[in-house]
Write an enzyme that holds these catalytic residues in place. Structure first.
Site, PDB file in Angstrom:
ATOM      1  N   ASP A  17       0.809  -1.228   0.000  1.00 13.56           N
ATOM      2  CA  ASP A  17       0.000   0.000   0.000  1.00 13.56           C
ATOM      3  C   ASP A  17       0.838   1.272   0.000  1.00 13.56           C
ATOM      4  OD1 ASP A  17      -2.254  -1.629   0.074  1.00 13.56           O
ATOM      5  OD2 ASP A  17      -2.315  -1.624   2.266  1.00 13.56           O
ATOM      6  N   GLY A  44      -4.572  -4.185  -3.802  1.00  9.16           N
ATOM      7  CA  GLY A  44      -5.589  -3.168  -4.063  1.00  9.16           C
ATOM      8  C   GLY A  44      -4.846  -1.888  -4.382  1.00  9.16           C
ATOM      9  N   GLN A 227       2.061  -5.900  -3.297  1.00 16.57           N
ATOM     10  CA  GLN A 227       2.518  -6.037  -1.903  1.00 16.57           C
ATOM     11  C   GLN A 227       3.813  -5.236  -1.692  1.00 16.57           C
ATOM     12  OE1 GLN A 227       1.451  -9.383  -3.462  1.00 16.57           O
ATOM     13  NE2 GLN A 227      -0.459  -8.421  -2.917  1.00 16.57           N
TER      14      GLN A 227
HETATM   15  P1  GDP Z   1      -0.685   0.387  -3.627  1.00 14.36           P
HETATM   16  O1  GDP Z   1      -1.336  -0.868  -3.180  1.00 14.36           O
HETATM   17  O2  GDP Z   1       0.774   0.406  -3.371  1.00 14.36           O
HETATM   18  O3  GDP Z   1      -1.011   0.759  -5.045  1.00 14.36           O
HETATM   19  O4  GDP Z   1      -1.291   1.530  -2.698  1.00 14.36           O
HETATM   20  P2  GDP Z   1      -2.831   1.708  -2.302  1.00 14.36           P
HETATM   21  O5  GDP Z   1      -3.559   2.214  -3.488  1.00 14.36           O
HETATM   22  O6  GDP Z   1      -3.357   0.494  -1.635  1.00 14.36           O
HETATM   23  O7  GDP Z   1      -2.715   2.792  -1.150  1.00 14.36           O
HETATM   24  C1  GDP Z   1      -2.241   4.057  -1.396  1.00 14.36           C
HETATM   25  C2  GDP Z   1      -3.380   5.054  -1.094  1.00 14.36           C
HETATM   26  O8  GDP Z   1      -2.839   6.345  -0.981  1.00 14.36           O
HETATM   27  C3  GDP Z   1      -4.412   5.142  -2.208  1.00 14.36           C
HETATM   28  O9  GDP Z   1      -5.662   5.416  -1.647  1.00 14.36           O
HETATM   29  C4  GDP Z   1      -3.913   6.320  -3.053  1.00 14.36           C
HETATM   30  O10 GDP Z   1      -4.983   7.001  -3.730  1.00 14.36           O
HETATM   31  C5  GDP Z   1      -3.335   7.196  -1.990  1.00 14.36           C
HETATM   32  N1  GDP Z   1      -2.180   7.998  -2.395  1.00 14.36           N
HETATM   33  C6  GDP Z   1      -1.203   7.698  -3.277  1.00 14.36           C
HETATM   34  N2  GDP Z   1      -0.267   8.675  -3.287  1.00 14.36           N
HETATM   35  C7  GDP Z   1      -0.669   9.593  -2.386  1.00 14.36           C
HETATM   36  C8  GDP Z   1      -0.110  10.815  -1.922  1.00 14.36           C
HETATM   37  O11 GDP Z   1       0.957  11.249  -2.316  1.00 14.36           O
HETATM   38  N3  GDP Z   1      -0.831  11.495  -0.960  1.00 14.36           N
HETATM   39  C9  GDP Z   1      -2.010  11.030  -0.464  1.00 14.36           C
HETATM   40  N4  GDP Z   1      -2.613  11.757   0.466  1.00 14.36           N
HETATM   41  N5  GDP Z   1      -2.551   9.884  -0.885  1.00 14.36           N
HETATM   42  C10 GDP Z   1      -1.880   9.175  -1.825  1.00 14.36           C
HETATM   43  P1  IMO Z   2      -0.885  -4.095  -2.265  1.00  9.47           P
HETATM   44  O1  IMO Z   2      -0.449  -4.606  -3.612  1.00  9.47           O
HETATM   45  C1  IMO Z   2      -0.927  -4.586   2.063  1.00  9.47           C
HETATM   46  C2  IMO Z   2      -0.980  -8.696   3.590  1.00  9.47           C
HETATM   47  C3  IMO Z   2      -2.232  -9.174   4.286  1.00  9.47           C
HETATM   48  C4  IMO Z   2      -1.636 -10.180   5.254  1.00  9.47           C
HETATM   49  C5  IMO Z   2      -0.504 -10.799   4.440  1.00  9.47           C
HETATM   50  C6  IMO Z   2      -0.877 -12.113   3.768  1.00  9.47           C
HETATM   51  O2  IMO Z   2      -2.184  -3.373  -2.295  1.00  9.47           O
HETATM   52  O3  IMO Z   2       0.219  -3.326  -1.638  1.00  9.47           O
HETATM   53  P2  IMO Z   2      -2.402 -12.756   1.688  1.00  9.47           P
HETATM   54  O4  IMO Z   2      -3.857 -12.506   1.441  1.00  9.47           O
HETATM   55  O5  IMO Z   2      -1.504 -12.201   0.666  1.00  9.47           O
HETATM   56  O6  IMO Z   2      -2.102 -14.193   1.975  1.00  9.47           O
HETATM   57  O7  IMO Z   2      -2.108 -11.981   3.082  1.00  9.47           O
HETATM   58  O8  IMO Z   2      -0.165  -9.843   3.464  1.00  9.47           O
HETATM   59  N1  IMO Z   2      -1.192  -8.150   2.229  1.00  9.47           N
HETATM   60  C7  IMO Z   2      -1.138  -6.855   1.913  1.00  9.47           C
HETATM   61  N2  IMO Z   2      -0.965  -5.774   2.705  1.00  9.47           N
HETATM   62  N3  IMO Z   2      -1.028  -4.437   0.728  1.00  9.47           N
HETATM   63  C8  IMO Z   2      -1.176  -5.515  -0.069  1.00  9.47           C
HETATM   64  O9  IMO Z   2      -1.178  -5.434  -1.412  1.00  9.47           O
HETATM   65  C9  IMO Z   2      -1.288  -6.796   0.522  1.00  9.47           C
HETATM   66  N4  IMO Z   2      -1.460  -8.043   0.047  1.00  9.47           N
HETATM   67  C10 IMO Z   2      -1.397  -8.865   1.100  1.00  9.47           C
HETATM   68  O10 IMO Z   2      -2.894  -8.120   4.959  1.00  9.47           O
HETATM   69  O11 IMO Z   2      -1.055  -9.511   6.350  1.00  9.47           O
HETATM   70 MG    MG Z   3      -2.831  -1.539  -1.843  1.00  7.87          MG
END
Ligand code: GDP
Ligand code: IMO
Ligand code: MG
Length: 426
Positions: A17, A44, A227
């Site tokens: 994330d 996600g 991840q």
């Molecule tokens: P990913 O899984 O690595 O693609 O990251 P996620 O999308 O799960 O989580 C990142 C969250 O932060 C998302 O809701 C993005 O819209 C948001 N985001 C990304 N870059 C920034 C930023 O520079 N500032 C803020 N406030 N939100 C951001």
């Molecule tokens: P993105 O791509 C954050 C975490 C789960 C759990 C562990 C194992 O959005 O960064 P799994 O379902 O993979 O067997 O879960 O890994 N996890 C993540 N945490 N971002 C993710 O993906 C994750 N994908 C799995 O919360 O701790």
């Molecule tokens: Mg994510």
């Protein structure tokens, strides 16, 4: 930066994330192809642009920029029902995919019974549960490694028979685990089979041939990781990890490319740190500051809606991630979340139970105490900035320290969730 004829890899350096999806979208115009190399619908990735918000799980984040080819590699695990829902949503919002999204025949399929097994294993672990996303990731990769998997290529021949064999094996395993909750399985299977039929609308490829042909023709590829490094099955905080190699080497095995073809390695990190699910997190904050980070950063999981645990940036952990991935440049996300803080902390060492201090990530990280360095907050709203010249002095000092500690340049700074809120540094 030169991208032709090379594969650049973009991956998360923390516990996921970090904002990978946003950056892939921003960088896609520089590339001809975007390819996902591991993970599955446990990911996600949220993208925002032109007032719209999209969440991607299995589909690469390069599908919104200029009709580029996107590939789901052999290292990915795919749930046909979830894939169908995700793809159809995109189609409805005006982003047709069938012509430009290719799927590796060698990618493994997540069956409905894999999801039950995921729940059953978690239940069996009790308090020691991993806190998985419940998407069947672990059991699917387990089947792959134990040579029992069902692959995308299997869809094309005697599929129903193969499916039944695997399902029966899973039911036996569930029985042994004492699992009795099969509610909704039949309906899930029907949707799943619909998803399998839907997948046939897409081009199935061997990603290794596809990718190397693209490279030979002088084109460029961006590999998208899911991840983060601390969730890597080998290098993460085992056993609280996912079941794939999220590190740079995963791009080689998850797509079929030689290590000598890797060019830039973009390491994505937040200006602080988060984690979802169980497991150690040395800099986690249980106080008001942690809550403030969660509120300001909207730190709730896109897949499960769970609260993300929040804490300060951990440079011991990040230095380790830079090392195991061979990161060539860093990209720092969500710096805007710290815009209003009086002081900001960064963990620069761990104190071990025996009192010693270390900057090397140890085998166990659940018993270390972080040693912090404090920085003056910049107390400036940077979300509307358009160039690095506007950055306040205190922010520049923070960035400079991170670059020196991590011995890697920070090339891009993200100051908000929108595609446009991205500052590329000179
Ligand atoms: P990913 O899984 O690595 O693609 O990251 P996620 O999308 O799960 O989580 C990142 C969250 O932060 C998302 O809701 C993005 O819209 C948001 N985001 C990304 N870059 C920034 C930023 O520079 N500032 C803020 N406030 N939100 C951001
Ligand atoms: P993105 O791509 C954050 C975490 C789960 C759990 C562990 C194992 O959005 O960064 P799994 O379902 O993979 O067997 O879960 O890994 N996890 C993540 N945490 N971002 C993710 O993906 C994750 N994908 C799995 O919360 O701790
Ligand atoms: Mg994510």
């Amino acid at each position: 930066m030169e991208t032709k004829g090379k594969v650049d890899v973009l991956l998360g350096l923390q516990w996921g994330d970090e904002g990978k999806g946003k950056v892939v979208d921003v960088l896609t115009p520089n590339y001809d192809v975007v390819a996902r190399f591991q993970g599955g619908p446990n990911a996600g990735h949220t993208l925002e642009f032109e007032g719209q918000k999209y969440v991607l799980r299995s589909i690469p984040s390069g599908i919104f920029q200029g009709g580029k080819i996107n590939i789901i590699g052999n290292g990915v695990v795919l749930a046909p029902d979830l894939f169908m829902a995700e793809a159809q949503d995109l189609e409805k919002s005006g982003h047709p995919l069938t012509e430009r999204l290719y799927i590796s025949r060698k990618a493994h399929l997540i069956m409905p019974t894999h999801r039950l097994l995921d729940r059953a294993y978690e239940a069996a672990k009790g308090k020691a549960k991993v806190g998985t996303t419940g998407k069947g990731i672990g059991p699917t990769y387990t089947d792959k490694i134990s040579r029992n998997g069902l692959r995308v290529g299997d869809i094309l021949e005697n599929f129903k028979e193969k499916y039944e064999v695997h399902k029966q094996r899973h039911l036996d395993m569930l029985k042994a685990l004492g699992w009795t909750d099969f509610e909704g399985l039949e309906a899930a299977e029907a949707k799943w089979m619909e998803g399998v039929a839907y997948m046939r609308l897409f081009r199935f490829v061997d990603s290794e041939h596809e990718i190397n042909d693209v490279l030979r023709s002088g084109k460029s590829i961006l590999c998208e990781g899911a991840q983060g490094t601390m969730l890597d099955v080998d290098f993460g905080s085992y056993p609280f990890v996912t079941s794939s190699n999220t590190v740079c080497a995963g791009a080689c095995t998850g797509l079929g490319i030689g290590p000598n073809k890797i060019g830039n390695v973009y390491g994505i990190m937040k200006a602080y740190c988060t984690r979802v699910g169980s497991g150690p997190f040395p800099t986690e904050l249980f106080d008001e500051t942690g809550k403030t980070l969660r509120d300001l950063g909207h730190e709730y999981g896109a897949v499960t809606g769970r609260e993300r645990r929040c804490g300060w940036i951990d440079l011991v952990q990040l230095r380790y991630s830079v090392m195991v991935n061979g990161v060539t440049q860093l990209i720092m996300m969500k710096s805007d979340v710290l815009d209003s803080f009086e002081t900001i902390k960064a963990c620069v060492a761990y104190r071990l139970p025996n009192g010693e201090e270390t900057t090397k990530l140890p085998y166990e990280i659940d018993n270390v105490t972080p040693v912090y360095k404090e920085f003056k907050g910049w107390k400036t709203d940077m979300t509307g900035f358009t160039s690095e010249e506007q950055f306040p002095e205190a922010f520049c000092a923070y960035v400079k320290f991170l670059e020196e500690f991590l011995e890697t340049p920070i090339k891009v700074i993200s100051i908000g969730p929108d595609r446009a809120q991205t500052i590329v540094r000179k």
